[in-house]
Design an enzyme around this catalytic site. Sequence first.
Site, PDB file in Angstrom:
ATOM      1  N   ARG A  69       0.831  -1.227   0.000  1.00 24.13           N
ATOM      2  CA  ARG A  69       0.000   0.000   0.000  1.00 24.13           C
ATOM      3  C   ARG A  69       0.857   1.265   0.000  1.00 24.13           C
ATOM      4  NH1 ARG A  69      -2.203  -3.510  -1.390  1.00 24.13           N
ATOM      5  NH2 ARG A  69      -4.031  -4.566  -0.586  1.00 24.13           N
ATOM      6  N   SER A 110     -10.772  -0.557   3.399  1.00 23.60           N
ATOM      7  CA  SER A 110     -10.120  -0.974   4.647  1.00 23.60           C
ATOM      8  C   SER A 110      -9.608   0.258   5.389  1.00 23.60           C
ATOM      9  CB  SER A 110      -8.933  -1.883   4.359  1.00 23.60           C
ATOM     10  OG  SER A 110      -9.382  -3.050   3.730  1.00 23.60           O
ATOM     11  N   GLU A 134      -4.834   3.117   6.870  1.00 22.98           N
ATOM     12  CA  GLU A 134      -4.550   2.978   5.434  1.00 22.98           C
ATOM     13  C   GLU A 134      -5.152   4.182   4.692  1.00 22.98           C
ATOM     14  OE1 GLU A 134      -5.119  -0.843   3.549  1.00 22.98           O
ATOM     15  OE2 GLU A 134      -5.913   0.108   1.746  1.00 22.98           O
TER      16      GLU A 134
HETATM   17  C1  LIG Z   1     -15.629  -0.471  -1.103  1.00 26.89           C
HETATM   18  C2  LIG Z   1     -14.135  -0.261  -1.237  1.00 26.89           C
HETATM   19  C3  LIG Z   1     -13.314  -1.343  -1.489  1.00 26.89           C
HETATM   20  C4  LIG Z   1     -11.928  -1.168  -1.592  1.00 26.89           C
HETATM   21  N1  LIG Z   1     -11.147  -2.260  -1.836  1.00 26.89           N
HETATM   22  C5  LIG Z   1      -9.815  -2.102  -1.959  1.00 26.89           C
HETATM   23  C6  LIG Z   1      -8.974  -3.235  -2.230  1.00 26.89           C
HETATM   24  O1  LIG Z   1      -9.413  -4.357  -2.377  1.00 26.89           O
HETATM   25  N2  LIG Z   1      -7.635  -3.004  -2.327  1.00 26.89           N
HETATM   26  C7  LIG Z   1      -7.079  -1.773  -2.190  1.00 26.89           C
HETATM   27  O2  LIG Z   1      -5.853  -1.628  -2.292  1.00 26.89           O
HETATM   28  N3  LIG Z   1      -7.856  -0.696  -1.941  1.00 26.89           N
HETATM   29  C8  LIG Z   1      -9.199  -0.818  -1.822  1.00 26.89           C
HETATM   30  N4  LIG Z   1      -9.979   0.276  -1.565  1.00 26.89           N
HETATM   31  C9  LIG Z   1      -9.352   1.600  -1.379  1.00 26.89           C
HETATM   32  C10 LIG Z   1      -9.213   2.463  -2.655  1.00 26.89           C
HETATM   33  O3  LIG Z   1     -10.216   2.135  -3.597  1.00 26.89           O
HETATM   34  C11 LIG Z   1      -7.836   2.294  -3.290  1.00 26.89           C
HETATM   35  O4  LIG Z   1      -6.801   2.698  -2.428  1.00 26.89           O
HETATM   36  C12 LIG Z   1      -7.719   3.101  -4.599  1.00 26.89           C
HETATM   37  O5  LIG Z   1      -6.558   2.735  -5.275  1.00 26.89           O
HETATM   38  C13 LIG Z   1      -7.700   4.612  -4.368  1.00 26.89           C
HETATM   39  O6  LIG Z   1      -7.825   5.251  -5.625  1.00 26.89           O
HETATM   40  P1  LIG Z   1      -8.543   6.663  -5.759  1.00 26.89           P
HETATM   41  O7  LIG Z   1      -8.416   7.086  -7.169  1.00 26.89           O
HETATM   42  O8  LIG Z   1      -9.890   6.644  -5.201  1.00 26.89           O
HETATM   43  O9  LIG Z   1      -7.572   7.550  -4.853  1.00 26.89           O
HETATM   44  P2  LIG Z   1      -7.940   8.786  -3.909  1.00 26.89           P
HETATM   45  O10 LIG Z   1      -8.741   8.304  -2.745  1.00 26.89           O
HETATM   46  O11 LIG Z   1      -8.517   9.883  -4.724  1.00 26.89           O
HETATM   47  O12 LIG Z   1      -6.497   9.194  -3.415  1.00 26.89           O
HETATM   48  C14 LIG Z   1      -5.722   8.286  -2.645  1.00 26.89           C
HETATM   49  C15 LIG Z   1      -4.278   8.837  -2.614  1.00 26.89           C
HETATM   50  O13 LIG Z   1      -3.751   8.814  -3.943  1.00 26.89           O
HETATM   51  C16 LIG Z   1      -3.354  10.116  -4.347  1.00 26.89           C
HETATM   52  N5  LIG Z   1      -3.668  10.269  -5.785  1.00 26.89           N
HETATM   53  C17 LIG Z   1      -4.831   9.991  -6.413  1.00 26.89           C
HETATM   54  N6  LIG Z   1      -4.717  10.213  -7.731  1.00 26.89           N
HETATM   55  C18 LIG Z   1      -3.450  10.670  -7.941  1.00 26.89           C
HETATM   56  C19 LIG Z   1      -2.716  11.078  -9.070  1.00 26.89           C
HETATM   57  N7  LIG Z   1      -3.248  11.087 -10.305  1.00 26.89           N
HETATM   58  N8  LIG Z   1      -1.442  11.484  -8.908  1.00 26.89           N
HETATM   59  C20 LIG Z   1      -0.859  11.480  -7.681  1.00 26.89           C
HETATM   60  N9  LIG Z   1      -1.494  11.110  -6.558  1.00 26.89           N
HETATM   61  C21 LIG Z   1      -2.783  10.697  -6.686  1.00 26.89           C
HETATM   62  C22 LIG Z   1      -4.156  11.079  -3.481  1.00 26.89           C
HETATM   63  O14 LIG Z   1      -3.489  12.335  -3.372  1.00 26.89           O
HETATM   64  C23 LIG Z   1      -4.207  10.298  -2.168  1.00 26.89           C
HETATM   65  O15 LIG Z   1      -3.013  10.475  -1.473  1.00 26.89           O
HETATM   66  C24 LIG Z   1     -11.366   0.123  -1.456  1.00 26.89           C
HETATM   67  C25 LIG Z   1     -12.202   1.224  -1.220  1.00 26.89           C
HETATM   68  C26 LIG Z   1     -13.580   1.035  -1.111  1.00 26.89           C
HETATM   69  C27 LIG Z   1     -14.467   2.237  -0.878  1.00 26.89           C
END
Ligand SMILES: Cc1cc2nc3c(=O)[nH]c(=O)nc-3n(C[C@H](O)[C@H](O)[C@H](O)COP(=O)(O)OP(=O)(O)OC[C@H]3O[C@@H](n4cnc5c(N)ncnc54)[C@H](O)[C@@H]3O)c2cc1C
Length: 305
Positions: free
Chosen positions: A177, A227, A297
């Site tokens: 992560r 998580s 996380e």
């Molecule tokens: C129902 C549910 C299930 C999930 N299951 C999983 C799972 O199985 N495994 C898992 O690992 N995660 C899981 N997650 C967590 C999440 O979906 C992941 O961590 C996902 O990769 C986050 O992506 P995001 O675009 O939503 O990031 P955001 O929430 O928008 O951002 C997360 C971080 O990434 C940075 N970021 C985002 N985009 C960029 C970019 N273009 N450039 C630089 N930095 C950036 C942000 O600044 C922040 O620090 C789950 C979440 C939910 C709600």
Amino acid sequence: MDQFQALKETLQKTAPNLELRQAEPMSQHTTFCIGGPVPLMALPQTEEEAITAVRAASALGLEPFFLGNGSNLLVADEGADVFVIKTASLNGLSCEEENITAGSGVLLSQLANFALEHSLDGLEFVQGIPGSVGGAITMNAGAYNGEMAQVVQETAYVDKNGMTGTLTGAEHDFSYRHSTFSDENRLILHSRMHLKKDDPAMIKTLMDNLAGRRRFKQPLEFHSAGSTFKRPKNYYAGALIDECHLKGLTVGNAQVSIKHAGFIVNLGGATCKDVLALANLVRETVLRDAKVELELEIKTLGVKA
Ligand SMILES: Cc1cc2nc3c(=O)[nH]c(=O)nc-3n(C[C@H](O)[C@H](O)[C@H](O)COP(=O)(O)OP(=O)(O)OC[C@H]3O[C@@H](n4cnc5c(N)ncnc54)[C@H](O)[C@@H]3O)c2cc1C
């Protein structure tokens, strides 16, 4: 004139087509549906617009926050005094032989389906993770023995000072992560992933199987950020929380999910304060009763230490 107004006026001149929103509520941009306003948000349609936005912010001494799909993010109820660049429209997808190039705003479900359409195996695990490519690379998102580190070959970015660059495999410094993008504020523009040709029927079966397991185990009927805590070494956070009898524990409208103790869910109208108070209670109890330290996380924005 404040800096955000100055930034807005600069961007209206230098990138006239760039969508800008003022006093934008972050609750509309996070899967938790929690978070107050940010003074200015830009929603670039092109990488050029994104780079222009970063450079204009840098010239005014502002460090932007890069937002993907907000699925791993908890924003303060008061909001945050920050310029947000949301990548949702950087959503290009292309395929060449066994390589897919995806814009940082591409949703992981789209990415998995695109890989399936091209009979490419290796991204089944992202099906059902509600994030974007940029967020998934930053977090080295993973599930069911897969993680972004296994497929990412090269990532193009612009740093907070407006300098563009490219990272290849090992330079991402992927670990559980975590990637170099978790430590350094750089905007991911697009990334190339290397996959393997395989039988599409097998890829589809695996995707459906993983999606089914997710629906069975996770509280998808509630808003959450997935998580809450990282997996501690030799343990599972959810199992530890469950063993400490914390399932169903509620603060305000935030609850330790009854279905999956690893998730804190928003029962409706939960505040950031509720979630943080509940997460602290869980951490204290697990440390006291199981002698294991849990680490968040979920990323936070605007939360004062
Ligand atoms: C129902 C549910 C299930 C999930 N299951 C999983 C799972 O199985 N495994 C898992 O690992 N995660 C899981 N997650 C967590 C999440 O979906 C992941 O961590 C996902 O990769 C986050 O992506 P995001 O675009 O939503 O990031 P955001 O929430 O928008 O951002 C997360 C971080 O990434 C940075 N970021 C985002 N985009 C960029 C970019 N273009 N450039 C630089 N930095 C950036 C942000 O600044 C922040 O620090 C789950 C979440 C939910 C709600």
